[in-house]
Design a protein around this motif. Structure first.
Motif, mmCIF file in Angstrom:
data_model
loop_
_atom_site.group_PDB
_atom_site.id
_atom_site.type_symbol
_atom_site.label_atom_id
_atom_site.label_comp_id
_atom_site.label_asym_id
_atom_site.label_seq_id
_atom_site.Cartn_x
_atom_site.Cartn_y
_atom_site.Cartn_z
ATOM 1 N N ALA A 178 -3.476 9.728 1.801
ATOM 2 C CA ALA A 178 -3.423 9.542 3.251
ATOM 3 C C ALA A 178 -2.984 8.116 3.540
ATOM 4 O O ALA A 178 -3.648 7.163 3.150
ATOM 5 C CB ALA A 178 -4.797 9.819 3.856
ATOM 6 N N ASP A 179 -1.820 7.981 4.187
ATOM 7 C CA ASP A 179 -1.302 6.647 4.499
ATOM 8 C C ASP A 179 -1.599 6.348 5.972
ATOM 9 O O ASP A 179 -0.912 6.846 6.861
ATOM 10 C CB ASP A 179 0.209 6.588 4.213
ATOM 11 N N GLU A 180 -2.622 5.537 6.190
ATOM 12 C CA GLU A 180 -3.078 5.193 7.540
ATOM 13 C C GLU A 180 -3.221 6.417 8.443
ATOM 14 O O GLU A 180 -2.613 6.474 9.520
ATOM 15 C CB GLU A 180 -2.127 4.173 8.168
ATOM 16 N N PRO A 181 -4.041 7.380 8.035
ATOM 17 C CA PRO A 181 -4.124 8.631 8.805
ATOM 18 C C PRO A 181 -4.754 8.428 10.175
ATOM 19 O O PRO A 181 -4.563 9.266 11.063
ATOM 20 C CB PRO A 181 -5.013 9.518 7.930
ATOM 21 N N LYS B 51 0.830 -1.215 0.000
ATOM 22 C CA LYS B 51 0.000 0.000 0.000
ATOM 23 C C LYS B 51 0.863 1.263 0.000
ATOM 24 O O LYS B 51 0.662 2.168 -0.817
ATOM 25 C CB LYS B 51 -0.935 0.025 1.231
ATOM 26 N N SER B 52 1.798 1.318 0.923
ATOM 27 C CA SER B 52 2.644 2.516 1.005
ATOM 28 C C SER B 52 3.484 2.674 -0.261
ATOM 29 O O SER B 52 3.697 3.784 -0.746
ATOM 30 C CB SER B 52 3.559 2.437 2.228
ATOM 31 N N THR B 53 3.947 1.545 -0.789
ATOM 32 C CA THR B 53 4.717 1.592 -2.032
ATOM 33 C C THR B 53 3.880 2.211 -3.152
ATOM 34 O O THR B 53 4.357 3.082 -3.898
ATOM 35 C CB THR B 53 5.162 0.175 -2.433
#
Ligand SMILES: Nc1ncnc2c1ncn2[C@@H]1O[C@H](COP(=O)(O)OP(=O)(O)OP(=O)(O)O)[C@@H](O)[C@H]1O
Ligand SMILES: [Mg+2]
Lengths: 229, 300
Positions: A162-165, A42-44
């Motif tokens: 938004a990465d795991e906000p 996901k972050s990638t």
């Protein structure tokens, strides 16, 4: 708006691809959840959109930027049209709320009179009016994330990533943050959010793209977190 | 470019690691002061060469016997020597200076040193032909032709003496410049190190800047300006050191030589003329070191 064509990403230090032949398209104004177990990529995915990483294979388009191919010199332009929010807020502890938000405009050379006008506006939008002179340490986690969202949104980006906000927030506060992201989405901003939070995904009923071992294994227009698992 | 933003970043940057900044400024200052010293020596040599150019003479010193007995150079061998000199090709003028005139001249040159004058006697000063040449470098001709002739005590070549003197000064200049170079290398390492530390302490900030789309210029300029500002402060200190050095050191040890006109004094004007080069050097070194450091060691 955003298009990935057969994108693979293999980090130099690992053998397994972090993303494996991913093709997805996202329209302007969409709200998309990116879900999947830890390490699924996901972050990638999000870092490729920002050109923090370049894909090993395939092409990435954001708005009219050919992200993978563009020259380094144009990367700032791309990033100015993308807002970012992270699990760990990433605020500057030595600056006040208003200064943290203004910082994002100062460093891209916006004129002073624009800054003094739009910063109070966006702080009002995220519900932080009255707290502009506080320092990050004087705020709750939810409030800190609002500052981060204000900073990401103040330049009116086309996309908000938004990465795991809500990763560091309790359920109630998370709910408030989601309302805020929804409000931002209603202004026409595309929102892409990576998350592990079942409750949020299930209650929002938005598009869900699920990754597993770097592959897209599900893409539901109005999905929930874990159907039939 | 928001100058106020960059400026406030620079000030916090320099204040954040004061000790490093001071070390950087001092090293730069000493290096530049040495460079300035070297440049002053160069200027002095140039001035002296200009002073003496065209004035250099070969002195044909006459024997005691001639000096004592032939005040007007009317007898032999003096008169013969004079016409021989005048007929030598390349000779511009020949002036005869008898013992008394020579002593007067000696007194004028050394009037600042009465102790020396007290010891001097006219008998020690030989009568002399002061020979001016069209080409001041061709002194050997005179030396070969007249050394050892009857009535001639010796041929004294001023240019040989000056050459040795210039050699000494140039040696001094080289030593000073080598020291400046070594010190500059230390300054360079310190500048590079300070920037790396500075970039490390500001990595969160720079990370955010990159994320919101700040250009390379915006992220790197504060570091570069930090280095250049420190360099400029160093140059100011260096000029200060040169002024102090002149007032309390150089002036004292060279007073005798400058007052008698043998060497030109180091003036404040000389320091003023040299200092733009110090500033220029400081700026160029700080900026290039900063730039290279950011490129090679700091991924911004
Ligand atoms: N900089 C990197 N260098 C090498 N491997 C990396 C790097 N970043 C991520 N990876 C690897 O790539 C894979 C995908 O990582 P990624 O961070 O995209 O997962 P994720 O879905 O965001 O996980 P999480 O939910 O835990 O945040 C993982 O196997 C991870 O170890
Ligand atoms: Mg992640």
């Amino acid at each position: 708006m955003i298009r990935l064509e057969h994108v693979s990403k293999v980090y130099k230090t690992s053998t397994r691809p972090a993303l494996d032949d991913v093709s997805v398209e996202m329209e302007k104004g969409e709200f998309v959840f990116l879900i999947g177990p830890s390490g699924s990529g996901k972050s990638t995915f999000l870092r490729l959109l920002l050109r923090e990483e370049v894909p090993t294979r395939g092409r990435v388009y954001v708005s009219n930027f050919d992200v993978a191919k563009m020259s380094r010199r144009r990367v700032p332009r791309l990033r100015q049209s993308i807002g970012c929010v992270f699990q760990d807020f990433r605020l500057l502890p030595t600056k006040t709320v208003a200064e943290n938000v203004a910082f994002a405009l100062e460093v891209i050379g916006k004129p002073r009179n624009t800054i003094v006008k739009v910063v109070p506006e966006v702080l009002q939008l995220v519900g932080l009016d009255g707290k502009e002179d506080r320092f990050p340490t004087e705020l709750s986690g939810g409030e800190q994330q609002r500052v981060a969202i204000a900073r990401a949104f103040v330049n009116r980006p086309l996309v908000l990533i938004a990465d795991e906000p809500t990763g560091n927030l309790d359920p109630d506060t998370s709910q408030d943050i989601m309302l805020l992201l929804e409000r931002i989405n209603r202004t026409g901003t595309t929102v892409i959010m990576a998350t592990h939070d079942h409750g949020i995904v299930d209650s929002m009923r938005r598009r869900v793209v699920e990754l597993s071992f770097g592959k897209v294994v599900r893409d539901d227009a109005r999905g929930v977190y874990g159907v039939g698992r | 470019m928001r100058t106020s933003f960059v400026f406030s970043e620079v000030v916090t940057g320099l204040r954040r690691n004061v000790t490093m900044t001071i070390a950087m400024i001092l090293t730069t200052a000493i290096s530049l002061a040495l460079l300035g010293g070297g440049l002053l020596v160069v200027r002095m040599v140039d001035k002296m060469q200009a002073n003496y150019a065209g004035k250099l003479e070969v002195s044909v010193l006459l024997t005691n016997d001639v000096s004592a007995n032939d005040k007007d150079c009317t007898q032999q061998p003096c008169a013969g020597l004079r016409s021989a000199l005048e007929q030598t090709s390349g000779v511009e003028t020949v002036v005869f200076q008898n013992r008394d005139e020579g002593f007067e001249r000696f007194k004028r040159i050394f009037e600042a040193q009465p102790e020396l004058l007290k010891l001097a006697r006219p008998e020690a000063i030989p009568a002399t032909f002061r020979v001016k040449l069209e080409d001041p470098d061709r002194t050997d001709v005179i030396k070969q032709a007249f050394e050892g002739k009857p009535g001639v005590k010796g041929v004294d070549d001023q240019s040989k003496f000056l050459e040795r003197f210039f050699e000494g000064l140039n040696g001094l200049r080289d030593v000073v410049l080598i020291l400046a170079l070594i010190q500059a290398f230390a300054a360079l390492l310190l500048i590079s190190n300070t920037i790396q530390v500075s970039a490390f302490t500001r990595r969160v900030e720079v990370g955010i800047m990159r994320l919101v789309g700040a250009t390379r210029w915006y992220t790197q300029l504060p570091f570069l300006i930090e280095a250049v500002v420190a360099g400029i402060i160093g140059a100011v200190c260096a000029v200060g050191l040169l002024v102090l050095g002149k007032a309390f050191f150089i002036d004292r040890i060279t007073r005798n030589l400058t007052e008698s006109g043998i060497i030109p004094p180091v003036g404040y004007l000389d320091i003023l003329i040299v200092s733009p080069w110090l500033f220029l050097t400081a700026i160029v070194i700080a900026a290039t070191t900063g730039y290279v450091t950011l490129r090679l060691y700091v991924r911004l």
